[in-house]
Design an enzyme around this catalytic site. Structure first.
Site: not given
Ligand SMILES: Nc1ccc2nc(N)nc(O)c2c1
Length: 376
Positions: A92-93, A95, A146, A194, A221, A271, A340
């Site tokens: 993940d970036s 953000g 983002d 988004q 989002g 994830d 588990h």
């Molecule tokens: N619920 C999430 C979890 C991880 C996210 N990661 C990024 N980059 N952007 C999102 O909107 C996320 C939302």
């Protein structure tokens, strides 16, 4: 990276597919264990491969950038070499992580200034340097930089935030397409839809993301506190816009029920920290339902944690023994419960895939959701 759509369910939007990366194949639907700082907390690589049979795991740009840092990661030859996981990785970036540092970050068109939660040092993430950072980490799939708009937020905030995320996406694509991987294998960049929970914004964002024609697409989002039916409604119409021939990744989701319902709406990749985080406080997901192992009722239940699941950990240890370890706050408790729960999550998405291929996914899902979400 290549995506092969193998089967679309007749009674739902569920799909079975195969992702091929330079570090191996991923059969979808898939759940990706979260390994924030380069480790899936309390889980050995051997267990990830044998018991859990994970196919791809997550890392996080924000955490890895701060610790161990880019020079250590680059010196190792990237994260795969550093932690020994030689299958696919997604990062993940950052953000989402910096936005959760509420009072120690400042957003501008340029990017996000933030203070490290570790030592208070000051940093700046921009779309460009987040691409460079993810090149150094070396994940097979990297995420665009983002803004995950908070929930709830008003329409004007959601609109401004989405438009900035779109401008940042162009900068991510330009930088990513102008640079190469550092370690001799290819990486793919996924953009992120988004628009909060506003249908017109979500449609606009999905159309913009689809236009970028990247190798996969993510929905961000969500799983930020909105009601589940709002999440499902959003996924439903966004997936009608995201291309069929690309994998769809729903970020941060979710419970077993969220995952099965989202598979039915056309999501391929998931994830969530839930299986590992909840494991550490004794919440077990099993094929028979949800167990709070701290509950008195398990103190003399010598049956395996979950005998129908397979895998060493779930069948070797008893409920009574795991309860004892949890009550003593033993380190082994976190290890057993985490392995588990992840074994269960991978089993669940694997079963979903089998039933999509067999053509009875919808009936199976109805029974399974009821069963695995029952509180025992
Ligand atoms: N619920 C999430 C979890 C991880 C996210 N990661 C990024 N980059 N952007 C999102 O909107 C996320 C939302």
């Amino acid at each position: 990276m290549k995506y092969e759509l193998q089967k679309t369910d007749s009674g739902s939007k569920a799909r079975a597919g195969k992702l091929t990366t330079d570090h191996g194949e991923i059969l979808t639907p898939i759940f990706m264990p979260v390994g924030t700082a380069g480790t899936v907390k309390a889980v050995h690589q051997r267990e990830l491969k044998n018991d859990i049979q994970a196919q791809i795991i997550l890392g996080n740009t924000y955490h890895l950038y701060l610790r161990p840092g880019l020079d250590i990661l680059q010196g190792a030859g990237g994260l795969h070499k550093f932690n020994g996981w030689d299958k696919p990785i997604l990062t993940d970036s950052g953000g989402y992580q910096v936005f959760s540092l509420k009072d120690i970050r400042k957003i501008s068109e340029e990017g996000v200034k933030f203070q490290s939660h570790i030592d208070g040092s000051r940093h700046l993430f921009t779309p460009e340097n987040v691409m460079d950072i993810q090149r150094v980490i070396g994940a097979d799939i990297i995420m665009a930089f983002d803004e995950c708009a908070p929930y709830p937020c008003d329409y004007s905030y959601a609109k401004k935030s989405m438009e900035m995320t779109h401008r940042w996406l162009k900068r991510c694509c330009d930088r990513f397409d102008a640079t190469e991987g550092l370690y001799g294998y290819t990486q793919s960049l996924f953009p992120i839809v988004q628009g909060s929970v506003y249908k017109d914004l979500r449609i606009q964002s999905a159309e913009f993301i689809a236009e970028q024609n990247r190798e996969g697409n993510a929905i961000g989002g969500l799983a930020v506190g909105e009601p589940a039916d709002k999440m499902y409604e959003t996924i439903d119409y966004v997936n009608d816009i995201l291309p069929q021939d690309k994998p769809r990744y729903l970020m941060g989701v979710g419970t077993p029920e969220n995952i099965l319902e989202s598979i039915a709406l056309g999501i391929d990749m998931f994830d969530c920290v839930m299986p590992t985080r909840n494991a550490r406080n004794g919440m077990l997901f099993t094929t028979q339902g949800i167990i709070n192992i701290r509950n008195e009722k398990w103190k003399d239940d010598y049956s395996p944690i979950d005998e129908t699941l397979g895998g060493y950990t779930s069948t070797f240890y008893s409920k009574a023994y795991l309860r004892h370890l949890v009550k003593c706050d033993e380190i082994l408790a976190a290890q057993i419960a985490s392995v588990h729960n992840l074994t269960f999550y991978l089993w669940l998405v694997g079963q979903a895939r089998e039933h999509i291929l067999a053509g009875d996914f919808t009936e199976w899902k109805k029974v399974m959701v009821k069963k695995v979400m029952e509180r025992l």
